[in-house]
Scaffold this active site. Structure first.
Site: not given
Ligand code: PGA
Length: 243
Positions: A136, A138, A143
């Site tokens: 998304n 973030h 968020e």
């Molecule tokens: P991930 O998460 O490395 O587990 O894909 C990345 C994030 O949410 O910043």
């Protein structure tokens, strides 16, 4: 933005590690910003290798993690404190007093946010921050629709983030819904930023971040405004970039 497209996750991790090694060689008492999740695990493995080969020394390095779930004990197997211990800290010689993670079990969360922000400032600010990116958009746990002015603060996790993180827990009900996270402003105050992304699931977020509109709806897009950002993405994550 300096954008480096690499073949795959291994090459992304190696390239990122080289930049961190360079940083530590240049400034042995560097202040690093660290991240959790699947993305930086390969980078940490590479750094451990460099350390074991005697090429870098963490004796004087200071580190601040981006975020932590609220109300998970630091010993909980999904806490970010435990993640960092298992994936990096137990293998290197960074002093325990020098690695910092916001406390998700502090008595007063607001006071913990202030304390954490102050610690970063007292350490002289972050020299090099590593970031992953959520589907998304973030960064940290900032968020969509976050205020760019936010410093370390308490956040409600987005539904998509909760779904994405459910893979680490027994079931979705166990995923914490709140966290403490460095804010966008805290991240933007880092002198250098490296963002890593791999896999096609990240392609839309990466495209929005580098070539979309700068908007709180896609928090990572704020990085277009930072003077020293390197994005290292594999071919799958880069597949929708329109330069
Ligand atoms: P991930 O998460 O490395 O587990 O894909 C990345 C994030 O949410 O910043």
């Amino acid at each position: 933005m300096n954008i480096i497209v690499v073949k795959d996750y291994s090459e992304m991790s190696r390239k990122a590690a080289h930049l961190f090694v360079g940083q530590i060689l240049q400034k042995p008492n560097s202040v690093l910003g660290l991240a959790t999740g699947s993305t930086p695990v390969g980078l940490y493995k590479e750094l451990i290798k460099f350390y074991k080969e005697g090429m870098i020394d963490f004796e004087n390095v200071i580190a601040f993690n981006l975020d932590e779930y609220l109300n998970l004990d630091p010993t909980h197997e999904q806490s970010y404190a435990r993640f960092m211990e298992e994936n990096l800290f137990q293998f290197i010689n960074m002093k325990e007093k020098n690695h910092h993670i916001p406390s998700g079990t502090a008595l007063e969360f607001e006071a913990e946010c202030d304390r954490y922000e102050e610690l970063i400032h007292n350490a002289g600010g972050i020299d090099l921050q590593i970031l992953g990116i959520g589907r998304n958009g973030h960064i940290g746990f900032n968020e969509p629709d976050i205020k760019f002015e936010a410093i370390t603060h308490i956040v409600q996790l987005d539904e998509q983030t909760i779904n994405d993180n459910a893979r680490f827990f027994n079931n979705i009900e166990e995923v914490p819904k709140t966290a403490i996270s460095m804010g966008i402003k805290t991240i933007m105050q880092s002198r250098g930023i490296i963002l890593l992304a791999s896999g096609k699931e990240k392609a839309d977020a990466v495209a929005g971040m580098v070539s979309g509109k700068i908007t709180p709806e896609l928090p990572a897009s704020v990085l277009q405004l930072h003077p020293n950002v390197t994005i290292i993405v594999d071919e799958a994550a880069a597949s929708k970039i329109n330069l």
